[in-house]
Design an enzyme around this catalytic site. Structure first.
Site, PDB file in Angstrom:
ATOM      1  N   HIS A 274     -18.421 -47.075  67.615  1.00  0.00           N
ATOM      2  CA  HIS A 274     -18.959 -48.100  66.729  1.00  0.00           C
ATOM      3  C   HIS A 274     -20.077 -47.502  65.869  1.00  0.00           C
ATOM      4  O   HIS A 274     -20.784 -48.232  65.162  1.00  0.00           O
ATOM      5  CB  HIS A 274     -19.496 -49.288  67.531  1.00  0.00           C
TER       6      HIS A 274
ATOM      7  N   ALA B   9     -21.307 -45.518  62.795  1.00  0.00           N
ATOM      8  CA  ALA B   9     -20.775 -45.209  61.468  1.00  0.00           C
ATOM      9  C   ALA B   9     -20.899 -43.721  61.131  1.00  0.00           C
ATOM     10  O   ALA B   9     -19.989 -43.136  60.525  1.00  0.00           O
ATOM     11  CB  ALA B   9     -21.490 -46.044  60.411  1.00  0.00           C
ATOM     12  N   GLY B  10     -22.014 -43.102  61.509  1.00  0.00           N
ATOM     13  CA  GLY B  10     -22.196 -41.684  61.228  1.00  0.00           C
ATOM     14  C   GLY B  10     -21.207 -40.821  61.982  1.00  0.00           C
ATOM     15  O   GLY B  10     -20.615 -39.878  61.434  1.00  0.00           O
TER      16      GLY B  10
ATOM     17  N   ASP C  94     -18.938 -38.250  73.383  1.00  0.00           N
ATOM     18  CA  ASP C  94     -20.240 -38.621  73.917  1.00  0.00           C
ATOM     19  C   ASP C  94     -21.127 -37.408  73.726  1.00  0.00           C
ATOM     20  O   ASP C  94     -20.749 -36.280  74.082  1.00  0.00           O
ATOM     21  CB  ASP C  94     -20.182 -39.016  75.391  1.00  0.00           C
TER      22      ASP C  94
ATOM     23  N   GLY D  55     -28.997 -39.931  63.556  1.00  0.00           N
ATOM     24  CA  GLY D  55     -29.592 -39.691  64.868  1.00  0.00           C
ATOM     25  C   GLY D  55     -30.794 -38.752  64.804  1.00  0.00           C
ATOM     26  O   GLY D  55     -31.694 -38.912  63.979  1.00  0.00           O
ATOM     27  N   TYR D  56     -30.780 -37.748  65.676  1.00  0.00           N
ATOM     28  CA  TYR D  56     -31.900 -36.813  65.786  1.00  0.00           C
ATOM     29  C   TYR D  56     -31.787 -35.628  64.825  1.00  0.00           C
ATOM     30  O   TYR D  56     -32.590 -34.687  64.900  1.00  0.00           O
ATOM     31  CB  TYR D  56     -31.979 -36.272  67.223  1.00  0.00           C
ATOM     32  N   ASP D  57     -30.807 -35.662  63.928  1.00  0.00           N
ATOM     33  CA  ASP D  57     -30.553 -34.517  63.050  1.00  0.00           C
ATOM     34  C   ASP D  57     -31.794 -33.995  62.313  1.00  0.00           C
ATOM     35  O   ASP D  57     -31.964 -32.776  62.192  1.00  0.00           O
ATOM     36  CB  ASP D  57     -29.460 -34.859  62.031  1.00  0.00           C
TER      37      ASP D  57
ATOM     38  N   LYS E  34     -22.845 -28.721  57.934  1.00  0.00           N
ATOM     39  CA  LYS E  34     -23.108 -29.081  59.326  1.00  0.00           C
ATOM     40  C   LYS E  34     -21.860 -29.012  60.188  1.00  0.00           C
ATOM     41  O   LYS E  34     -21.854 -28.392  61.252  1.00  0.00           O
ATOM     42  CB  LYS E  34     -23.710 -30.490  59.408  1.00  0.00           C
TER      43      LYS E  34
ATOM     44  N   ARG F 297     -20.388 -31.102  67.626  1.00  0.00           N
ATOM     45  CA  ARG F 297     -19.167 -31.915  67.526  1.00  0.00           C
ATOM     46  C   ARG F 297     -18.046 -31.121  66.866  1.00  0.00           C
ATOM     47  O   ARG F 297     -16.886 -31.209  67.277  1.00  0.00           O
ATOM     48  CB  ARG F 297     -19.465 -33.199  66.746  1.00  0.00           C
TER      49      ARG F 297
END
EC number: 3.6.1.66
Length: 210
Positions: free
Chosen positions: A14, A16-17, A74, A158-160, A180, A194
């Site tokens: 869920h 979006a990024g 995850d 996020g923490y990017d 990235k 990822r």
């Protein structure tokens, strides 16, 4: 060699990024991707004690609800000086509003409270693919780097903005999406956690259209 994935797949997220990154990664393979969010599927409770377990929970729930193959990621940021935190709880540190600026500030406060000078950290991604007949595949990727403060860049999510990978002078928040998580298929190299997990998944379960 894993099982070949073709046709339609549910991306069990869920976020979006995360969905945007996964769709970009899948684009060369002719796989039709629909997300759990777009299908209005409920988010299952992530009760695992490892990234791979939580990814499997999400993928299995999506497959059960749709009868389609599904894959879930995850992932999280693990900070050495915080004993691996936030780790599995990376998303939860952002609170119900998903305020990652607050989550990044919390990491910085925690480091200051401990008087920590070690800013080493790494991102982990576990990708799990599930099929309706119960077959499953697991792939993992990691990227190591340093935390920066203040955060830099407004790309990614996020923490990017506070994570600078060892391979780049820029944070994930400063890198373009191609920089990235783009994959060099000739060299079989990728930068992000990822993308590295996806590289392994693609080698085992995906084929480029002729």
């Amino acid at each position: 060699m894993g099982r070949l994935l073709t046709g339609r797949v549910v991306i069990a997220t869920h976020n979006a990024g995360k969905l945007r990154e996964m769709r970009e990664l899948l684009a060369p393979f002719g796989v039709e991707a629909v997300s759990a969010g777009e299908l209005n599927l409920p988010e299952p409770d992530e009760t695992g004690t490892m990234f791979s377990e939580n990814a499997a929970i999400k993928a299995r729930a999506a497959t059960k609800a749709t009868g389609l193959p599904a894959f879930a990621d995850d992932s999280g940021l693990c900070v050495d000086a915080l004993d691996g935190a936030p780790g599995l709880f990376s998303a939860r540190w952002s609170g119900g509003s998903k305020d990652f600026s607050g989550a990044m500030a919390r990491i910085e406060r925690e480091l200051a409270t401990r008087g920590a000078t070690n800013r080493r950290s790494h991102f982990v991604s576990a990708l799990v693919l599930t099929w309706p007949d119960g077959h499953e595949e697991l792939f993992e990727g990691r990227v190591f780097g340093e935390l920066v403060w203040p955060p830099r860049g407004d790309k990614g999510f996020g923490y990017d903005p506070m994570f600078r990978p060892d391979e780049s002078p820029l944070t994930f928040g400063e890198l373009s999406s191609e920089e990235k998580h783009g994959i060099d298929w000739t060299k079989r190299e990728a930068l992000s956690h990822r993308a590295r997990a996806f590289l392994a998944l693609a080698a085992a379960c995906l084929r480029r259209p002729e």
